[in-house]
Design an enzyme around this catalytic site. Sequence first.
Site, short mmCIF file in Angstrom:
data_model
loop_
_atom_site.label_atom_id
_atom_site.label_comp_id
_atom_site.label_asym_id
_atom_site.label_seq_id
_atom_site.Cartn_x
_atom_site.Cartn_y
_atom_site.Cartn_z
N HIS A 154 -5.28 23.03 14.09
CA HIS A 154 -5.32 24.50 14.18
C HIS A 154 -6.58 25.04 13.48
O HIS A 154 -7.25 25.93 13.98
CB HIS A 154 -4.10 25.13 13.48
CG HIS A 154 -2.78 24.81 14.09
ND1 HIS A 154 -1.71 24.37 13.35
CD2 HIS A 154 -2.34 24.88 15.37
CE1 HIS A 154 -0.66 24.19 14.13
NE2 HIS A 154 -1.02 24.49 15.37
N SER A 157 2.37 20.12 14.19
CA SER A 157 3.11 20.62 13.02
C SER A 157 4.42 19.87 12.86
O SER A 157 4.84 19.58 11.73
CB SER A 157 3.40 22.12 13.18
OG SER A 157 2.21 22.85 13.20
N ARG A 190 -4.66 19.85 23.32
CA ARG A 190 -4.85 18.50 22.77
C ARG A 190 -4.87 17.45 23.85
O ARG A 190 -5.50 16.41 23.71
CB ARG A 190 -3.71 18.16 21.80
CG ARG A 190 -3.76 18.91 20.50
CD ARG A 190 -2.49 18.74 19.73
NE ARG A 190 -1.38 19.28 20.50
CZ ARG A 190 -0.14 19.43 20.04
NH1 ARG A 190 0.15 19.05 18.82
NH2 ARG A 190 0.79 19.96 20.80
N LYS A 194 14.64 30.13 15.48
CA LYS A 194 14.29 28.87 14.81
C LYS A 194 14.38 29.03 13.30
O LYS A 194 13.93 30.03 12.76
CB LYS A 194 12.84 28.50 15.14
CG LYS A 194 12.67 27.65 16.36
CD LYS A 194 11.29 27.01 16.29
CE LYS A 194 10.72 26.67 17.63
NZ LYS A 194 9.28 26.36 17.55
#
Length: 158
Positions: free
Chosen positions: A18, A130, A91, A42
Amino acid sequence: MKIKALYAGSFDPLTKGHYDIIQRASKICDELVVGVIVNPQKKPYFHIQKRKELIEGATKEFDNVKVESFSGLLADYVNDNGFNVVVRGLRNGQDFENEIPMAQLNAKLYNNQVETIFLMTSPEHAFISSSMVREVAQLNGNVKELVPANIYEELKKL
Ligand code: PNS
């Protein structure tokens, strides 16, 4: 035209991948806001306020980067706050597959007034997520190479 860009995500926590995107995006934007999303569905690893503070700490050297938090629809936040660019990092092919429909749907919600631009993650960071950082940190593995230094220090405390 001035570029006011949003780089949105959960950043739970911000990784070196990031950080790399923020660093590179800040060079091509006049103003870059890192938008930390609050997802009420979440249970976060780091509280939203903590995530925001950690990103502020990690990006303080960039004069044109600000950190904000928001909830709800990304497109509403973009339209309501005068962004003209949304930055996303890619990515791999899986990210690409996930991002394309999201960008195409969002383009409709932006009334085609906002461009989503994609930056390829630098290869040395392409494997970092993450969720993997959280898992390794929870099992007391070393995440020093995966996150900015201030976030590493915070993860060590948990
Ligand atoms: O950390 P992530 O998973 O990369 O963040 C993805 C994010 C925040 C861009 C996405 O979850 C999002 O846009 N959430 C807000 C809700 C929304 O707008 N959903 C519709 C997306 S087409």
